[in-house]
Design a protein around this motif. Structure first.
Motif, short mmCIF file in Angstrom:
data_model
loop_
_atom_site.label_atom_id
_atom_site.label_comp_id
_atom_site.label_asym_id
_atom_site.label_seq_id
_atom_site.Cartn_x
_atom_site.Cartn_y
_atom_site.Cartn_z
N ILE A 47 32.33 35.19 37.12
CA ILE A 47 33.79 35.21 38.61
C ILE A 47 32.77 36.44 38.87
N ASN A 48 33.41 37.75 38.65
CA ASN A 48 32.68 39.09 38.78
C ASN A 48 31.43 38.85 39.91
N GLY A 49 30.52 37.55 39.39
CA GLY A 49 29.26 37.60 40.30
C GLY A 49 29.96 36.60 41.85
N THR A 50 30.22 36.11 41.02
CA THR A 50 31.46 34.99 42.21
C THR A 50 31.93 36.07 43.43
N LEU A 51 32.44 36.95 43.08
CA LEU A 51 32.98 37.76 43.56
C LEU A 51 32.16 39.01 45.00
N MET A 291 27.85 54.56 48.21
CA MET A 291 26.80 53.49 48.18
C MET A 291 26.55 53.34 46.89
N MET A 292 25.42 52.29 46.44
CA MET A 292 25.30 52.06 44.58
C MET A 292 24.83 50.44 45.31
N ASN A 293 24.03 50.12 44.25
CA ASN A 293 23.62 48.86 44.13
C ASN A 293 24.47 47.50 43.37
N GLY A 294 24.31 46.46 43.77
CA GLY A 294 25.54 45.19 43.50
C GLY A 294 26.13 45.46 42.23
N LEU A 295 25.21 45.86 40.86
CA LEU A 295 25.42 45.56 39.10
C LEU A 295 27.01 47.01 39.61
N SER A 296 26.08 47.96 39.96
CA SER A 296 27.50 48.62 40.12
C SER A 296 28.81 48.36 40.47
N VAL A 297 28.19 47.74 42.00
CA VAL A 297 30.24 47.28 42.17
C VAL A 297 30.46 47.09 41.88
N MET A 298 29.81 45.56 40.68
CA MET A 298 30.91 44.51 39.58
C MET A 298 30.85 45.62 38.32
N ALA A 299 30.57 46.67 37.64
CA ALA A 299 31.10 47.63 37.26
C ALA A 299 32.18 48.24 37.56
N GLU A 331 26.18 48.30 49.81
CA GLU A 331 25.01 48.18 48.54
C GLU A 331 24.18 48.49 49.30
N ASN A 332 22.85 49.14 48.72
CA ASN A 332 21.72 49.89 48.67
C ASN A 332 21.08 48.83 47.14
N GLU A 333 20.04 48.30 46.92
CA GLU A 333 19.52 47.57 45.91
C GLU A 333 18.51 48.67 45.01
N ASP A 337 20.11 51.73 38.42
CA ASP A 337 21.67 51.23 37.51
C ASP A 337 22.47 52.26 36.38
N ILE A 338 23.30 51.78 36.80
CA ILE A 338 24.81 52.99 35.92
C ILE A 338 23.98 53.44 34.12
N ALA A 339 22.99 54.18 34.21
CA ALA A 339 22.46 54.58 32.89
C ALA A 339 22.80 56.98 32.26
N ALA A 340 22.05 56.16 31.38
CA ALA A 340 22.17 57.68 30.75
C ALA A 340 21.62 58.30 31.97
N ALA A 341 22.25 59.08 32.16
CA ALA A 341 21.77 60.98 33.16
C ALA A 341 20.97 59.88 34.40
N ALA A 342 21.43 58.85 35.02
CA ALA A 342 21.72 58.50 36.29
C ALA A 342 22.27 58.45 37.19
N GLN A 343 21.52 58.61 38.30
CA GLN A 343 22.24 59.24 39.50
C GLN A 343 22.80 58.10 39.98
#
Length: 401
Positions: A47-51, A291-299, A331-333, A337-343
């Motif tokens: 459903i998150n992807g459909t959103l 500003m973030m990528n699509g996976l971060s928006v879903m998170a 959304e900036n691809e 992605d959200i990960a350890a030490a990532a901005q």
């Protein structure tokens, strides 16, 4: 296909209904027993992807409707513009250069050598600029200007100017001298080389200008998004997020470095996002965005505040964007992605922070020899960028593993 307000309303209604289903399923996932959680998590992700798809579709339909309603220029082309278009068309289809060369000599265009190609007509240059704006998120969110050359400079105040209150008859002591520093853009040259057959060019129903614009846009937009985001400044613009970050405040930080806020963990939390908003000074929060990528928006859609309210809200009215804690999302691809030490998340007023500079005059060199039987159109454009205000954007840096 034409778009009307009813199409947008229908997508918005479906978006709202899907968000209610998303909240219900996610709440069940959070409260469910262990054996049910895996099944519910899969449903929530779907459903998150459909959103994301519905949210993107609504934005696309609104953009199409805005273009449909945009008034036409009217009045027709001037004589000079019409001559340029006609000469450029003959150059593209048949390789006839004499008329174009004469027009550029009349215009005293001495910026390039005789073999450096020819400037595209004004309306085609404008079409390329519009396509670039639609395709490149950084162009949509940052300040964009056009210049005739590469001599753009800007003075920035590094602090030092003092002021104070005085009475009507009090002496006015000298104030401190401002610390001004000139900053200059980093430049690069984009190129594309779309190929066509001579048969295509001879076809009366083939529109070479539209074909050239679409082919060039695909190549340019991919390079620009990467360059304006993380470009290293070597033969290309220096990207906004390539300037580096420090944890120091605005008053203490080295000029040219963005500020990062250290998150409480390797994942996202509502407290970190709220703190990031208020780390940005109030003057910049007006007009600010995430500003973030699509996976971060879903998170981010999964996050709730202390009262159990979701931080993400869909934009259900026409023209209203979906928001996170009251601010829009770009959304900036190119972002990680959200990960350890990532901005992975940025928040700020990107138009005040970063400027993209287009040098006026896209040029085309026709090449019927290198790749026979195809005719290549070697197209070049100069672009630059600079960080104008390092206080206007903040980054969230996840904790190290």
């Amino acid at each position: 296909m034409p778009v009307d307000n009813q199409d947008i309303a229908q997508v918005a209604q479906e978006l709202g209904a899907k968000f209610e289903e998303f909240k219900q399923k996610n709440d069940q996932r959070l409260d469910g027993i262990a054996q049910e959680k895996s099944k519910l998590a899969e449903s929530v992700d779907k459903i998150n992807g459909t959103l994301s798809e519905l949210d993107g579709l609504k934005g696309q339909l609104e953009a199409i409707l805005a273009k449909q309603n945009r008034p036409g220029g009217g009045g027709g082309d001037s004589k000079d513009v019409a001559e340029h278009k006609s000469a450029f068309g003959a150059f593209i289809r048949k390789g006839r250069e004499d008329d174009l060369r004469e027009l550029e000599r009349k215009a005293l265009n001495t910026a390039t050598d005789e073999d450096g190609g020819y400037a595209v007509p004004e309306d085609l240059d404008r079409q390329l600029a519009e396509l670039a704006h639609d395709a490149v998120v950084m162009r949509q969110e940052c300040n964009v200007i056009s210049q005739g050359g590469t001599g753009y400079r800007k003075l920035v105040d590094l602090g030092g100017t003092t002021s104070g209150w005085v009475g009507e008859t009090d002496a006015r002591p000298a104030t401190g001298t401002p610390k001004l520093q000139p900053i200059a853009p980093t430049w690069g040259e984009l190129y594309a080389n779309p190929q066509a057959t001579q048969g295509m060019l001879d076809d009366a129903f083939f529109n070479p200008e539209t074909w050239l614009a679409s082919g060039v846009n695909v190549s340019f937009s991919e390079q620009e998004e990467a360059g304006f985001s993380y470009g290293d400044g070597v033969k290309k613009p220096k990207g906004l997020f390539a300037h580096g970050t420090e944890a120091k405040s605005d008053a203490e930080r080295t000029f040219g470095k963005l500020q990062h806020l250290l998150a409480g963990g390797t994942g996202l939390s509502a407290d970190d996002l709220i703190k990031l908003i208020y780390t940005l000074r109030k003057p910049y929060r007006s007009g600010a965005k995430w500003m973030m990528n699509g996976l971060s928006v879903m998170a981010c859609r999964l996050l709730k505040d202390a009262e159990g309210n979701y931080l993400w809200r869909p934009g259900l009215e026409e023209g209203a964007p979906s928001i996170l804690l009251g601010y829009g999302i770009a959304e900036n691809e190119e972002m990680p992605d959200i990960a350890a030490a990532a901005q992975a998340l940025a928040f700020g007023n990107f138009k005040r922070a970063y400027t993209i500079i287009d040098r006026i005059g896209t040029r085309v060199l026709r090449d019927p020899y290198t790749n026979k039987p195809y005719v290549g159109f070697y197209t070049t454009k100069r672009v630059g960028s600079l960080l104008e205000n390092h206080e206007a954007v903040k980054m969230l840096q996840q904790a190290a593993a």
